[in-house]
Write a protein that holds these residues in place. Sequence first.
Motif, PDB file in Angstrom:
ATOM      1  N   ILE A  99      32.454  33.189  50.121  1.00  0.00           N
ATOM      2  CA  ILE A  99      33.798  32.625  49.337  1.00  0.00           C
ATOM      3  C   ILE A  99      34.842  32.359  50.448  1.00  0.00           C
ATOM      4  O   ILE A  99      34.979  32.992  51.408  1.00  0.00           O
ATOM      5  N   ASN A 100      35.583  31.484  49.852  1.00  0.00           N
ATOM      6  CA  ASN A 100      36.961  31.109  50.809  1.00  0.00           C
ATOM      7  C   ASN A 100      37.956  31.860  50.529  1.00  0.00           C
ATOM      8  O   ASN A 100      38.427  32.034  49.226  1.00  0.00           O
ATOM      9  N   MET A 101      38.729  32.152  51.430  1.00  0.00           N
ATOM     10  CA  MET A 101      39.822  32.731  51.431  1.00  0.00           C
ATOM     11  C   MET A 101      41.224  31.908  51.926  1.00  0.00           C
ATOM     12  O   MET A 101      40.878  30.951  52.587  1.00  0.00           O
ATOM     13  N   GLU A 153      18.831  36.114  38.062  1.00  0.00           N
ATOM     14  CA  GLU A 153      20.080  35.945  37.484  1.00  0.00           C
ATOM     15  C   GLU A 153      21.272  36.695  38.141  1.00  0.00           C
ATOM     16  O   GLU A 153      21.040  38.029  38.635  1.00  0.00           O
ATOM     17  N   ILE A 154      22.392  36.445  37.698  1.00  0.00           N
ATOM     18  CA  ILE A 154      23.556  36.981  38.668  1.00  0.00           C
ATOM     19  C   ILE A 154      24.648  37.073  37.402  1.00  0.00           C
ATOM     20  O   ILE A 154      24.938  36.117  36.683  1.00  0.00           O
ATOM     21  N   ALA A 155      25.738  37.916  37.409  1.00  0.00           N
ATOM     22  CA  ALA A 155      26.780  38.117  36.765  1.00  0.00           C
ATOM     23  C   ALA A 155      27.877  38.439  37.552  1.00  0.00           C
ATOM     24  O   ALA A 155      27.841  39.167  38.471  1.00  0.00           O
ATOM     25  N   ILE A 156      28.997  37.580  37.395  1.00  0.00           N
ATOM     26  CA  ILE A 156      30.186  37.682  38.340  1.00  0.00           C
ATOM     27  C   ILE A 156      31.378  37.647  37.704  1.00  0.00           C
ATOM     28  O   ILE A 156      31.509  37.120  36.722  1.00  0.00           O
ATOM     29  N   GLN A 212      33.339  27.490  41.979  1.00  0.00           N
ATOM     30  CA  GLN A 212      33.145  26.568  41.236  1.00  0.00           C
ATOM     31  C   GLN A 212      31.910  26.344  40.174  1.00  0.00           C
ATOM     32  O   GLN A 212      31.314  25.534  40.406  1.00  0.00           O
ATOM     33  N   VAL A 213      31.699  27.693  39.753  1.00  0.00           N
ATOM     34  CA  VAL A 213      30.434  27.678  38.742  1.00  0.00           C
ATOM     35  C   VAL A 213      30.969  28.300  37.431  1.00  0.00           C
ATOM     36  O   VAL A 213      31.902  29.074  37.505  1.00  0.00           O
ATOM     37  N   TRP A 214      30.142  28.289  36.509  1.00  0.00           N
ATOM     38  CA  TRP A 214      29.996  28.867  35.185  1.00  0.00           C
ATOM     39  C   TRP A 214      28.825  29.370  34.717  1.00  0.00           C
ATOM     40  O   TRP A 214      27.632  29.202  35.530  1.00  0.00           O
ATOM     41  N   ILE A 215      28.554  29.434  33.587  1.00  0.00           N
ATOM     42  CA  ILE A 215      27.198  29.899  32.869  1.00  0.00           C
ATOM     43  C   ILE A 215      26.293  28.634  33.379  1.00  0.00           C
ATOM     44  O   ILE A 215      26.684  27.605  32.778  1.00  0.00           O
ATOM     45  N   GLY A 216      25.104  29.185  33.737  1.00  0.00           N
ATOM     46  CA  GLY A 216      24.082  28.205  33.944  1.00  0.00           C
ATOM     47  C   GLY A 216      24.322  27.708  35.461  1.00  0.00           C
ATOM     48  O   GLY A 216      23.283  26.993  35.886  1.00  0.00           O
ATOM     49  N   HIS A 266      41.353  28.655  42.596  1.00  0.00           N
ATOM     50  CA  HIS A 266      40.287  28.940  43.840  1.00  0.00           C
ATOM     51  C   HIS A 266      40.075  30.526  43.709  1.00  0.00           C
ATOM     52  O   HIS A 266      39.553  31.035  44.630  1.00  0.00           O
ATOM     53  N   GLY A 267      40.309  31.342  42.690  1.00  0.00           N
ATOM     54  CA  GLY A 267      40.088  32.618  42.503  1.00  0.00           C
ATOM     55  C   GLY A 267      40.802  33.540  43.481  1.00  0.00           C
ATOM     56  O   GLY A 267      40.447  34.744  43.862  1.00  0.00           O
ATOM     57  N   LEU A 268      42.108  33.297  44.038  1.00  0.00           N
ATOM     58  CA  LEU A 268      42.813  33.934  44.976  1.00  0.00           C
ATOM     59  C   LEU A 268      43.867  34.710  44.262  1.00  0.00           C
ATOM     60  O   LEU A 268      43.938  34.351  42.885  1.00  0.00           O
ATOM     61  N   LEU A 269      44.705  35.322  44.879  1.00  0.00           N
ATOM     62  CA  LEU A 269      45.741  36.399  44.028  1.00  0.00           C
ATOM     63  C   LEU A 269      46.984  36.043  44.875  1.00  0.00           C
ATOM     64  O   LEU A 269      46.933  36.137  46.114  1.00  0.00           O
ATOM     65  N   MET A 270      47.833  35.944  44.084  1.00  0.00           N
ATOM     66  CA  MET A 270      49.305  36.002  44.486  1.00  0.00           C
ATOM     67  C   MET A 270      50.341  36.358  43.724  1.00  0.00           C
ATOM     68  O   MET A 270      50.298  36.216  42.450  1.00  0.00           O
ATOM     69  N   ASN A 271      51.082  37.318  44.021  1.00  0.00           N
ATOM     70  CA  ASN A 271      52.307  37.924  43.158  1.00  0.00           C
ATOM     71  C   ASN A 271      53.549  37.173  43.577  1.00  0.00           C
ATOM     72  O   ASN A 271      54.158  37.209  44.638  1.00  0.00           O
ATOM     73  N   VAL A 272      54.006  36.127  42.767  1.00  0.00           N
ATOM     74  CA  VAL A 272      55.176  35.089  42.859  1.00  0.00           C
ATOM     75  C   VAL A 272      56.302  36.003  43.072  1.00  0.00           C
ATOM     76  O   VAL A 272      57.131  35.701  43.913  1.00  0.00           O
ATOM     77  N   PHE A 273      56.552  37.071  42.073  1.00  0.00           N
ATOM     78  CA  PHE A 273      57.781  37.858  42.208  1.00  0.00           C
ATOM     79  C   PHE A 273      57.586  39.193  42.901  1.00  0.00           C
ATOM     80  O   PHE A 273      57.784  40.260  42.624  1.00  0.00           O
ATOM     81  N   ASP A 274      57.144  38.993  44.262  1.00  0.00           N
ATOM     82  CA  ASP A 274      57.225  39.996  45.189  1.00  0.00           C
ATOM     83  C   ASP A 274      58.497  40.278  45.736  1.00  0.00           C
ATOM     84  O   ASP A 274      58.811  39.940  46.628  1.00  0.00           O
TER      85      ASP A 274
END
Length: 582
Positions: free
Chosen positions: A297-299, A339-342, A351-355, A534-542
């Motif tokens: 995965i891209n970070m 099969e996989i669940a994420i 950038q994937v979904w069911i199927g 993009h599935g990243l994480l950011m706390n704007v009000f840090d």
Amino acid sequence: MGNPLSLWHFYFRNKRKVLPVIGILALAILGVVVTDSLLASARETAYATYGSYQKLILIAPRATRDQDLANPLQDSLAQLHEVQLQVDVLDGPGGLSSYYAAVTAIPGRVQAQLPAMRRLQTDAANARYYAARLRGDLVPLGDLIVRVQRLQSEEKAFEQLVQQLAQNPNDPRPLLAYLQQHQTLLRTVLPDSAQLGRLQAAVTSASSDAAGLQQSLQAMSRDTANLNSAGSNVADLPIPPSPSATIDQFKVALDHLTASLGSIQSPQPGLEKLVADSARIPGTAFVKRDAYSNLDINMLAGQAQFDLYGFDQPGMAQLLALYGDRVAVGRLPRADANEIAISEEIARSRQVWIGGKLGNNVDELDRLPDAFTVVGIIRGPTRIGLIPLDYMTEHYLFERRYQGLVVVPQTGHEQAVHDQLQALIGDSAFRLFDWSYIKAKIDSLIANLDVINRFLILLVTIVLALVVGLLNNLFFRQRMNEFGLLAAVGYSRWGLILRVVWESLGVTLASWLIGVGLGVAVLSWFNISFIVPHGLLMNVFDWNVLLLHTLPIPLMVFLFGMGTVGWQLLRLDPISIIERRD
């Protein structure tokens, strides 16, 4: 009419001087907010990516794939390469084919008089047949020999790289050149699971053909001996080749290779005992075998491997319950399907979904083999990926070989369970991965970025302090008449300094508020448009970033500016200023 000496009147009259200073400081604070927030986002995203380790301990085989595969095969194939040359000679010019031609060229009248000659012809034909089959069996083995030889050359190249870097560690050119030329080393040199399966079939076939060839050669020798002992020696009868030593050596090498392949296909020794012993440790909630794998995965700061847990069906449900996650869309993978669940964050990142499809057929950097279909999207506080244990271990050699173990300690018993597991493993072929280890690795990777970021903030603060200090001095000299008149009408030197303090404090406070506000606005837009998709994480009000990391800039600028201006105000002579004005 308002007070002409009020601060608001001062700001209004000097807006062309005040606004540029506010703009410069606000942009600097905006830059600090954005860079610090992005750095914090990189750290928090990495923590979230490996957050599953906060409640479990992974016990994985210590050996890597290339070590476990290359070492045993290389020893066996070193002998097979020499045997291949000998078998080529056996079936080449002057070998079995020539012998068979010589036997069949014996006159028919002689063959009719000697019934044993018929058997000799049959045995010679069989020997030629098995030799030809054996040469065909050696083709995949020869391909693997070439791969191992390439691996040896790559190892030499790596040793040369280490020597070059040791001699000149500040020169990155050897490393860059090596990475460009050898970035796909393991994928191109080492065989994959399908190749190992074909190789094992070739070894079995080669063993059978080698045995048939040896039996035919022995039968030819017996036939020739029978003819000689019967006194029916034929002058034109050729001497059969007798490469028994070569065949014996070949069979021994094949046996070694078969044994090494068999060891690769089975789980590492000691896994069953480790499972049983781990379950008996006090404070353990549950223990599960794990056919683990990962996705690329891209970070924000490069790429990372997102770990997938290969559990049985009850284990999948237990893991979700452990973290308070749930399947929001779709279902859990079936035990007998690819099969996989994420987690939904990982789904957005890839950038994937069911199927959709995931695996090294889609992205060659994925360790997950082939292409797995996404059948479930998991939602919850922890990012998790689940794949079926049975399917992984039944269909893939490596996953059957590299099974791990997941131990979940009870709350409050994490350290005690960790210590007992460490003692249980000892110096065996396994190692532990827990949250303290993972977190230390993440922090070590980002530590250099932290140092660089602090250095840049310090540099920006010093430069801004100098620039704004020079501007304040320039503006101060332009206001000398004003300060002289204020001193003449009764303002003391400390009164003038206090007035300048309030003026500067208002400018720096406004700059800080505008800069922080702009930073929050920019980060909010960036979070919605890029981070979340993009599935990243950011706390704007840090607030650690918004307050502690930004206050040094206006504070340093304020102190430096006031220091220079205050020193001049203490030396101010209003009489000389008024006289100069006149």
